[in-house]
Every structure is written in structure tokens, then in C-alpha cells.
Design an enzyme around this catalytic site. Structure first.
Site, PDB file in Angstrom:
ATOM      1  CB  SER A  59      -0.984   0.113   1.552  1.00  0.00           C
ATOM      2  OG  SER A  59      -1.892  -0.883   0.966  1.00  0.00           O
ATOM      3  CE  LYS A  70      -4.636   1.694  -0.507  1.00  0.00           C
ATOM      4  NZ  LYS A  70      -4.110   0.559  -0.344  1.00  0.00           N
ATOM      5  CB  SER A 113      -4.071   1.676   3.949  1.00  0.00           C
ATOM      6  OG  SER A 113      -3.458   1.143   2.969  1.00  0.00           O
ATOM      7  CE  LYS A 117      -1.234   4.437   2.683  1.00  0.00           C
ATOM      8  NZ  LYS A 117      -1.277   3.196   3.445  1.00  0.00           N
TER       9      LYS A 117
END
Length: 502
Positions: free
Chosen positions: A292, A295, A346, A449
Site C-alpha cells: 500500500s 497509494k 489505506s 504510508k
């Protein structure tokens, strides 16, 4: 990863993350309702014109970005034109005859003065009608068939790093409106010209009562006087190319004394985000799944290509599984709220709906094009969520991405740690979100992130404050393939603090 750092230990979930199998969670190939009309490209055979040459080179680790330099190798830039289509800008290597087309959209190359000048001059030589905006000189120029027809002073521009900062790039006018109402600023923007979905050239804004905004008001976009905006509006047609230039910030001369620690973590990087100095690393060039962390690029493409001042349709059939489902009972949602969901929790659902706004295939193409534009040579994106093991990158490339976001779209990192940032966009439609990005025991996180899948293990990009030589610095800590992300980030930060903090 703690759901709530204030919860008693016994109340914490025993397993905060679980891996999602990609084969059970394939994003739908359907597209959303806002797919733009795609005009079939016109292939143009350009003619050699320019005496100045341009080389695309990758600079050493100290700079970490692609730049263009003049008069080095002999890579010709050419512009083809056709009355029925936009001009096509090509860069041709005379030794290999390789032709690369400069895509419409954000282009870091146009932040380089030499390359921007060459592109503008090529447009003039080919008698193109276009708008040139130099945000360093705060000057806008309108050329008709290559002839300068009007020169205008730019009164204000978007704040650096903000949602509405206009980045260097090659764009086209997509829409015109005499008095556009912005729900972002709750005001009218007279004689508005829209490009790249999210950016505007317009006159002096007014509130609903007719009162003009004050001189020092910075609502973003490219603001002109109302008189100049009206005159430009009447000259410009939809489809007119827009060349935007704003030189990037100068490189710093801050120097570290790098020392490599002995760590068990196999894939890690600690670097100063502004100077790009690497403090410690291992396997910087290894190419691995990133989960993720993908993202971050999804949010970047959305911010640079979709109008954030809007609501979008939600289609259930396009859903994928998320750790905390949020969209099942909704038909519409604001794009800003989707970005909050994407970056804080997320959400794979949010990633799918966001990518559907341009069409999934087109969105992923923009992600990969942006990676190439940033010099991320080891990176490939297969979806917008990071579920696919084919979303791959290296520590080096993720530093490039982090540096670009921090310097040009810092709000993306800000949202990852604070969903309640002040904003005039419609936000917070999902209430208080669970922040997966927190790092246990560290209170100096300023953005980041995280991700986790079976293929990628635990992944993380986090930015932290550290005082070095009496200066407040920002460190990027990046890990891939970790078994204990929280422990690894803490150990790496502790190393940097011990070796460099003063």
C-alpha cells in the site's frame, strides 16, 4: 501497528493487520462515470529545426532527479503541429533515433529553465497558438500562431506544496466559464480557464455579495486582474496548449558524515529528504513489492489530474476488500474525503473509486508515466491499491517519490498523520478514521504510508524530524520486506539520532 496509542495494552487487538490475497481481491476492470473523451492521436513527422540540443540524464544520488541540460549530447527537440490536433512535442536521440513524446500533464522537465525555453521556442518556430506561464517571473504570455499577442502580469499563484499549487507542465485548456463558482473558496472566479481538471487561470475572485477577496488572499490557481482575465478569455479557445514553468528549489549544501550501521533489516534506507544525503542503507537497488505504499502515487496522480472540488459516483461492483469497509452504502462521496480514506486507513475501496474517475487503465498509465518522469527506473504499478504483487519499486525510487511529494505536494504527507487538516474542500464524510500510519513510541512523525501483503511483507515510508547541527532536518526512513515495521523504524531512527543528533 496500534489502532489507538492511548488504549490499554490488554484492549489492543491481538492482530492489527492481516494479509489480503490478491487473487481473491482483483479490482474490477470497469471504469467510472468521469472518463474523459480520448481523441485518437495524430502521428506527425517532425522536421529538424533546433540548433540547441538537450540531454536527459540521471544525476548522482546527491540530487536524485532527472534534469535536462543544454548543448551536451545532441538530443533534438521537435514540435509537430496540425490544425486538427494539439502539437506533439518529441525528443529524438540522433544516435539511436529513439523518439520520446512529451506527454500532456505535469512534467518535471519543464521546471528546468533550458528545457522550458527550448519547448517554448519550438512552439514559436512552429507557429503554434499557446499560453506560456512563467511562475518564477509571474508572467503570462499569449502567442497567436507563434506571435506574441499579449503579455500579462500574474497577481498570485498557489502556495508551495498546497493542493492548488500549479506544477510545471504541458497542459491544454479543457473548459471555459465566464463566472465559475468555487465551492472550495465559496467565491466566484470570473473569466475562468480550466486545465488539467484541478487548475485554473482566472480574474480577481468575488464573494457572493460582490465583495472582492483582499489583496493578500491566496486561494491558489493563477490569478490575473479581472480585466486581463477577460481579454485572455476572449482570445483563448478550448484545446489551447498551456506551458507552465516554475523552477524547483535550489539544492542544499547541508552535509552529513554518513556511517553505515549493522542492522538485521535487509532492505532499509535513512536519508535527508531535502539534501537527499543517504545516512544508512542496505539493498538500495533491490526491486521488491511495495504493497500500500503504492497509494502515495495514487494520491499524487489524483491531486494532479482530477478536480478535488467535486463529488464522485461510487459503484459497488468496482469494490475490492478493505480492512475497514466504508463505501458499501454510498452512491456519492467527495474526492477529498476519498483521499483521506485512501491515505489514513489505506482503503482499497477508495483507491478503486479514485482510479475509476479517469478509467482504471488510464490511471495506472499515468502512475507509470509519473514514475518515469521522476526518474523511478525500478518502479512499476499494476493497480492503484497496492494489492498486486506487481506493484514494485526500490528504496532509491521511493526516496525520489517521497522527495517530490514533500517538496511539491506536501499536503499528501500531512493528511497521512492528520485527517483534520483545515480545508475548504468537502471532507470528513467518514467521521474519525483509524490511522494505520502511526509509529509506536515515536511522536516525531510528520507523514508517511505503510503497507502489508503476503508478497511484500510489511512496507513503510515515513518522514521524521531530527535536529542535526542545530538545524531541524527531515529524515525519510524507508523499509521493504520487513517482519516488524514498528521495531525497524524505531531502530533506524534511534541510529540516526545517536550518530547525527546534536
Amino acid at each position: 501497528m496500534r489502532y489507538d496509542r492511548g488504549m490499554p495494552e490488554d484492549d489492543l487487538p491481538k492482530k492489527q493487520f492481516y494479509a489480503v490475497s490478491y487473487k481473491d481481491d482483483i479490482p474490477n476492470d470497469g471504469t467510472g462515470s468521469l472518463i474523459p473523451y480520448q481523441k485518437k492521436p495524430i502521428i506527425i513527422r517532425p522536421e529538424n529545426r533546433l540548433n540547441h540540443y538537450i540531454e536527459l540524464i540521471l544525476v548522482p544520488m546527491a540530487a536524485l532527479l532527472f534534469i535536462f541540460t543544454a548543448s551536451v549530447l545532441g538530443v533534438k527537440m521537435m514540435v509537430g503541429s496540425n490544425t486538427a490536433s494539439l502539437p506533439t512535442v518529441s525528443i529524438v536521440n540522433p544516435f539511436t533515433n529513439e523518439v520520446k513524446t512529451l506527454n500532456y500533464g505535469v512534467q518535471l522537465a519543464l521546471a528546468q529553465p533550458n528545457f522550458f525555453t527550448e519547448t517554448r521556442d519550438a512552439f514559436i518556430d512552429e507557429a503554434i497558438t499557446f499560453i506560456e506561464v512563467d511562475l518564477n517571473a509571474m508572467q503570462l504570455r499569449y502567442f497567436k500562431d507563434g506571435v506574441l499577442l499579449k503579455s500579462i502580469s500574474v497577481k498570485s499563484k498557489g502556495k508551495e506544496g498546497s493542493w492548488w499549487q500549479t506544477p510545471a507542465g504541458l497542459y491544454k485548456i479543457e473548459a471555459k466559464k465566464e463566472n465559475y463558482y468555487s465551492s472550495f473558496g465559496y467565491m466566484y472566479q470570473p473569466w475562468s480557464l480550466t486545465f488539467q481538471g484541478n487548475f485554473f487561470i482566472h480574474g480577481w475572485p468575488k464573494y457572493a455579495d460582490g465583495k472582492e477577496v483582499p489583496e493578500d488572499f491566496s486561494g491558489g490557481c493563477i490569478r490575473l486582474t479581472t480585466e486581463d482575465a477577460e481579454e485572455l478569455y476572449k482570445l483563448v479557445t478550448v484545446g489551447t496548449p498551456v506551458l507552465v514553468h516554475e523552477k524547483e528549489s535550489e539544492d542544499e549544501d547541508f552535509i552529513y558524515e554518513p556511517k553505515v550501521p549493522e542492522l538485521d533489516t535487509e532492505n532499509y534506507l535513512i536519508a535527508d529528504i531535502k539534501s537527499s544525503t543517504v545516512l544508512a542503507s542496505n539493498n538500495m537497488e533491490s526491486i521488491l513489492p511495495i504493497a500500500s505504499v503504492t497509494k502515495l502515487m495514487t494520491a499524487l496522480i489524483a491531486a494532479e489530474n482530477i478536480n478535488l472540488d467535486t463529488s464522485v459516483s461510487v459503484k459497488e461492483q468496482s469494490f475490492v476488500q478493505s480492512l475497514i469497509p466504508r463505501l458499501g452504502d454510498r452512491s456519492k462521496v467527495s474526492l477529498y474525503s476519498l483521499l483521506q480514506l485512501l491515505l489514513v486507513e489505506s482503503s482499497n475501496e477508495a483507491a478503486e473509486v479514485i482510479s475509476a474517475q479517469l478509467g482504471k487503465d488510464e490511471f495506472i498509465k499515468l502512475m507509470n508515466d509519473k514514475a518515469l518522469n521522476l526518474g523511478m527506473k525500478d518502479t512499476k504499478f499494476a493497480d492503484a491499491s497496492g494489492l498486486s504483487p506487481e506493484n514494485i519499486s526500490s528504496l532509491r525510487d521511493l526516496l525520489l517519490l517521497s522527495k517530490y511529494i514533500y517538496e511539491n505536494r506536501s499536503f499528501i504527507f500531512e493528511v497521512t498523520v492528520n485527517q483534520n487538516l483545515p480545508t475548504a474542500y468537502v471532507s470528513g464524510e467518514f467521521g474519525e478514521l483509524v490511522n494505520f500510519n502511526k509509529v509506536e513510541y515515536l511522536d516525531n512523525l510528520i507523514g508517511g504510508k505503510v503497507g502489508e501483503t503476503i508478497a511484500a511483507g510489511q512496507t513503510s515510508v515515513t518522514l521524521h524530524r531530527l535536529k542535526v547541527k542545530d538545524q531541524d532536518r527531515v529524515l525519510a526512513i524507508i523499509i521493504l520486506g520487513s517482519k516488524n515495521r514498528n521495531s525497524d523504524v524505531n531502530r533506524l531512527y534511534a541510529y540516526a539520532e545517536e550518530k547525527f543528533a546534536r
